[in-house]
Design an enzyme around this catalytic site. Structure first.
Site, PDB file in Angstrom:
ATOM      1  N   CYS A  81      -6.399  -2.750   1.791  1.00 52.01           N
ATOM      2  CA  CYS A  81      -6.212  -3.260   0.433  1.00 52.01           C
ATOM      3  C   CYS A  81      -5.110  -4.310   0.473  1.00 52.01           C
ATOM      4  CB  CYS A  81      -5.835  -2.106  -0.503  1.00 52.01           C
ATOM      5  SG  CYS A  81      -5.457  -2.662  -2.169  1.00 52.01           S
TER       6      CYS A  81
ATOM      7  N   CYS B  66       2.787 -10.228 -10.546  1.00 54.96           N
ATOM      8  CA  CYS B  66       1.570 -10.482 -11.330  1.00 54.96           C
ATOM      9  C   CYS B  66       1.972 -10.810 -12.765  1.00 54.96           C
ATOM     10  CB  CYS B  66       0.659  -9.257 -11.307  1.00 54.96           C
ATOM     11  SG  CYS B  66      -0.909  -9.550 -12.164  1.00 54.96           S
TER      12      CYS B  66
ATOM     13  N   CYS C 266       1.025   1.203  -6.221  1.00 55.39           N
ATOM     14  CA  CYS C 266       1.035  -0.174  -5.781  1.00 55.39           C
ATOM     15  C   CYS C 266       2.158  -0.940  -6.481  1.00 55.39           C
ATOM     16  CB  CYS C 266      -0.318  -0.764  -6.150  1.00 55.39           C
ATOM     17  SG  CYS C 266      -0.425  -2.489  -5.916  1.00 55.39           S
TER      18      CYS C 266
ATOM     19  N   CYS D 270      -0.406  -5.540 -17.242  1.00 52.82           N
ATOM     20  CA  CYS D 270      -1.067  -4.252 -17.515  1.00 52.82           C
ATOM     21  C   CYS D 270       0.007  -3.155 -17.572  1.00 52.82           C
ATOM     22  CB  CYS D 270      -2.101  -3.933 -16.452  1.00 52.82           C
ATOM     23  SG  CYS D 270      -3.360  -5.200 -16.283  1.00 52.82           S
TER      24      CYS D 270
ATOM     25  N   CYS E  50       0.873  -0.586 -14.603  1.00 48.50           N
ATOM     26  CA  CYS E  50       0.969  -1.155 -13.262  1.00 48.50           C
ATOM     27  C   CYS E  50       2.389  -1.602 -12.935  1.00 48.50           C
ATOM     28  CB  CYS E  50       0.016  -2.340 -13.162  1.00 48.50           C
ATOM     29  SG  CYS E  50       0.118  -3.198 -11.599  1.00 48.50           S
TER      30      CYS E  50
ATOM     31  N   GLU F 230       2.744  -6.113  -0.544  1.00 49.10           N
ATOM     32  CA  GLU F 230       2.330  -4.807  -0.018  1.00 49.10           C
ATOM     33  C   GLU F 230       0.878  -4.822   0.406  1.00 49.10           C
ATOM     34  OE1 GLU F 230       4.897  -2.239  -3.207  1.00 49.10           O
ATOM     35  OE2 GLU F 230       2.947  -1.495  -2.573  1.00 49.10           O
TER      36      GLU F 230
HETATM   37  S1  SF4 Z   1      -3.416  -4.028 -12.603  1.00 48.39           S
HETATM   38 FE1  SF4 Z   1      -1.390  -4.854 -12.060  1.00 48.39          FE
HETATM   39  S2  SF4 Z   1      -1.789  -6.283 -10.408  1.00 48.39           S
HETATM   40 FE2  SF4 Z   1      -3.765  -5.883 -11.416  1.00 48.39          FE
HETATM   41  S3  SF4 Z   1      -3.951  -7.496 -12.989  1.00 48.39           S
HETATM   42 FE3  SF4 Z   1      -2.983  -5.752 -14.003  1.00 48.39          FE
HETATM   43  S4  SF4 Z   1      -0.785  -6.144 -13.812  1.00 48.39           S
HETATM   44 FE4  SF4 Z   1      -1.812  -7.456 -12.330  1.00 48.39          FE
END
Ligand code: SF4
Length: 347
Positions: free
Chosen positions: A109, A116, A337, A120, A123, A96
């Site tokens: 962006c 990932c 996102c 987190c 996210c 994206e």
């Molecule tokens: S915010 Fe999302 S994309 Fe960024 S490091 Fe943490 S898990 Fe990964």
């Protein structure tokens, strides 16, 4: 000097491209022409390089790859013109990219990885783990395709989409080199922001390069225990170590760091959190960017209401901390996102 990027000619820097072209028995000025086709005219095939001979184009086509990511889907906000793109890469993976219009210029962006690994809790990009890291050309390609599609200039880039850029360190540094190269887009390093959840050794490595980019730290909590609850990276790199790395970065580069702080209702939005955040940011003269968190239904997180957000901001300002609230862009199009991609692949 051979490039580590093998057939991926869009990831070659100017020097590597020049030695490649000379090794193919062509004149040095051809390298400048080809670099310009790729990084200024933004072509997606060798056939478009009309000032090269047909035989030379064929030779390049046989041994090298050149393409831009394919636009699978895009949505445009009727409120502010923000565009969200879903791109398909050469191997079929999706990323994206977001294009935003601000009064000071257009900003893009980009994603640095497919998925990932960092986990987190707030996210959506990490819900399916990491698929793979992006090459420099795949990071550039997102911007180039957006420039072509909008027909507009891009003056700022933030590496803040899907992925942890500092776990894709070498490709990230090459991307920065290419995007800011005077032979290409020639964007100032100051107009580039890289966001990390806190990969301490690579923050130090990056500091030693003394680039003029802006480093943004996804902080999101003010104690190690609280940070561990929402950001597993804190189990590896403690908040103390992260703050030491930030100080080293600031002292070495002279660039003020930004702390990204996603306000999550009932999790990190108390008066004590604001006071602790001011204590962390103050000695570093860090800028704080408050982000009312995007709801992630899978995790049950919501943003505090606007009055609680303003109260949090005021508490920081009273401590003379430089703070902004990130404006929500494209509210009327797909949410957080990572969610456009998940919806498309049925996640
Ligand atoms: S915010 Fe999302 S994309 Fe960024 S490091 Fe943490 S898990 Fe990964």
């Amino acid at each position: 000097m051979p490039s580590t990027y093998d057939k991926d000619i869009q990831s070659y820097n100017f020097e590597e491209l020049t030695s490649l072209i000379e090794s193919l028995g062509e004149k040095k000025f051809r390298a400048k022409q080809i670099y310009e086709w790729i990084h200024v005219k933004l072509v997606s095939s060798f056939d478009e390089m009309t000032n090269l001979s047909a035989s030379f184009r064929e030779k390049l086509k046989e041994d090298y790859i050149l393409s831009l990511p394919e636009i699978v889907r895009f949505q445009e906000s009727k409120e502010d013109g923000t565009r969200k793109y879903l791109f398909k890469l050469r191997d079929g993976n999706m990323v994206e990219t977001v294009f935003m219009r601000y009064h000071h210029g257009n900003s893009v962006c980009i994603s640095s990885q497919v998925g990932c690994a960092m986990g987190c809790k707030f996210c959506a990009s990490t819900l399916d783990g990491l698929e793979r890291s992006l090459t420099p050309s795949e990071m550039l390609g997102q911007i180039y395709q957006v420039i072509k599609h909008t027909g507009e200039r891009v003056s700022n880039v933030v590496v803040m989409g899907m992925g942890e850029p500092l776990t894709n360190y070498d490709n990230l540094v090459r991307f920065i080199e290419l995007f800011t190269d005077e032979h290409g887009q020639n964007i100032s390093q100051r107009n580039l922001t890289v966001s990390t959840c806190g990969i301490v050794p690579n923050i130090i490595k990056l500091a030693d390069l003394k680039l003029q980019i802006t480093l943004a730290i996804s902080l999101h909590a003010t104690t190690n225990d609280k940070r561990k609850e929402i950001m597993p990276v804190a189990n590896t790199y403690s908040l103390d170590k992260l703050m030491d790395a930030c100080k080293y970065y600031f002292d070495t580069t002279g660039r003020r760091i930004t702390f990204e702080y996603a306000l999550i209702g009932g999790v990190n939005d108390t008066a004590e959190d604001a006071a602790a955040l001011a204590r962390l940011a103050g000695p570093l003269s860090a800028h704080i960017n408050l982000i009312p968190v995007n709801p992630v239904v899978e995790r049950g997180f919501t943003a505090p209401d606007i009055s609680a957000t303003m109260a949090f901001k005021n508490k920081l300002e009273k401590k003379r901390i430089n703070v902004t609230i990130r404006r929500e862009m494209g509210r009327d199009i797909d949410g957080a996102c990572g969610q456009l991609r998940r919806r498309h692949i049925g996640g």
